[in-house]
Design a protein around this motif. Structure first.
Motif, PDB file in Angstrom:
ATOM      1  N   UNK A  55       0.825  -1.203   0.000  1.00 25.80           N
ATOM      2  CA  UNK A  55       0.000   0.000   0.000  1.00 25.80           C
ATOM      3  C   UNK A  55       0.859   1.253   0.000  1.00 25.80           C
ATOM      4  N   UNK A  56       0.445   2.275  -0.738  1.00 27.40           N
ATOM      5  CA  UNK A  56       1.261   3.489  -0.861  1.00 27.40           C
ATOM      6  C   UNK A  56       0.375   4.720  -0.926  1.00 27.40           C
ATOM      7  N   UNK A  57       0.928   5.837  -0.457  1.00 29.39           N
ATOM      8  CA  UNK A  57       0.227   7.114  -0.530  1.00 29.39           C
ATOM      9  C   UNK A  57       0.341   7.737  -1.913  1.00 29.39           C
ATOM     10  N   UNK A  58       1.466   7.496  -2.581  1.00 23.74           N
ATOM     11  CA  UNK A  58       1.720   8.035  -3.916  1.00 23.74           C
ATOM     12  C   UNK A  58       2.389   6.955  -4.757  1.00 23.74           C
ATOM     13  N   UNK A  94      -3.084   9.248  -5.707  1.00 23.27           N
ATOM     14  CA  UNK A  94      -2.064  10.183  -6.172  1.00 23.27           C
ATOM     15  C   UNK A  94      -1.068   9.440  -7.060  1.00 23.27           C
ATOM     16  N   UNK A  95      -0.959   9.885  -8.311  1.00 25.76           N
ATOM     17  CA  UNK A  95      -0.091   9.213  -9.277  1.00 25.76           C
ATOM     18  C   UNK A  95       0.776  10.242  -9.981  1.00 25.76           C
ATOM     19  N   UNK A  96       2.066   9.934 -10.112  1.00 25.93           N
ATOM     20  CA  UNK A  96       2.989  10.729 -10.910  1.00 25.93           C
ATOM     21  C   UNK A  96       3.375   9.903 -12.124  1.00 25.93           C
ATOM     22  N   UNK A  97       3.075  10.414 -13.318  1.00 25.60           N
ATOM     23  CA  UNK A  97       3.395   9.715 -14.563  1.00 25.60           C
ATOM     24  C   UNK A  97       4.759  10.176 -15.055  1.00 25.60           C
TER      25      UNK A  97
END
Length: 239
Positions: free
Chosen positions: A97-100, A116-119
């Motif tokens: 499990x992760x916050x981002x 929250x996703x960074x592409x």
């Protein structure tokens, strides 16, 4: 051991212009890139990514960031160092499990479970992610440049806090460099491991020992390739 951010700062102070990472993309059908990143430039990438995590995504000690990028890739290296600069926990286990989530595949099943996703666009010269992104996904290539080149953490991790989750194992900040095979001081090391947890620790180890890494993605980094002699490689990392 010193905090990872202190290790990077010490490396920059010793010689800011010395290469930290030299990256070859030997992926079949790939761009065939060769990228060289100095210690100073690496710190800039780390600072921008850390500011994005801290200011833009509210990541702090106790937070968990899943970085789902290929190893050994230079972008995985600076995102790992950025997570540690903030004092959060880096996981490379996709079931954790992760916050981002930081990923080059924002349409994956894992990404669908993250708010929250960074592409991340992997090519060095990318100015935007190649593909449509759902609302709320941060386009690293388009947005990271807006963050500051210097970083100051609002809080720091404790030595006993979890720094890395890899293969189900949890490694504390104090033990990030523990139990790794020794590397000669100042080594120019050939790194080809696809084990993401091992890779990020090897990069940190080389920075701590005044060394640098030659990274090879997508093909076995065979010892008799003439490029390695030209690069001044004098050590080969395990894994």
């Amino acid at each position: 051991m010193p905090q990872p951010s202190a290790i990077l700062s010490q490396a920059v102070a010793a010689d800011a212009t010395r290469p930290a990472l030299t990256f070859y993309d030997d992926t079949p059908g790939g761009p065939g890139e060769r990228i060289e990143i100095s210690r100073k430039v690496l710190r800039t990438w780390v600072s921008k990514a850390a500011n994005a995590l801290q200011e833009g995504l509210d990541i702090q000690p106790g937070s968990v960031v899943l970085v789902d990028l290929p190893a050994p890739h230079w972008r995985l290296a600076y995102w790992a160092l950025a997570v540690w600069s903030v004092g959060a926990t880096l996981t490379v286990d996709t079931h954790e499990g992760a916050d981002v989530l930081v990923t080059d595949d924002p349409d994956s099943e894992v990404a669908g479970d993250c708010d929250e996703v960074v592409a991340v666009a992997l090519p060095a010269l990318a100015r935007a992610f190649d593909g449509e992104l759902r609302s709320g996904v941060m386009d690293e290539a388009a947005e990271l440049a807006s963050y500051a080149d210097d970083f100051t953490a609002w809080d720091e991790a404790e030595a006993e806090d979890a720094a890395l989750v890899s293969g189900g194992d949890r490694v504390t900040y104090a033990d990030l460099l523990a139990d790794l095979p020794p590397v000669p001081e100042g080594a120019r090391s050939l790194v080809g491991t696809t084990d993401r947890g091992l890779f990020v620790r090897q990069v940190l180890q080389l920075l701590a020992g005044e060394g640098s890494a030659v990274l090879v993605l997508g093909a076995e980094a065979v010892g008799d390739d003439p490029r390695w002699e030209a690069e001044g490689v004098d050590h080969r990392a395990g894994g």
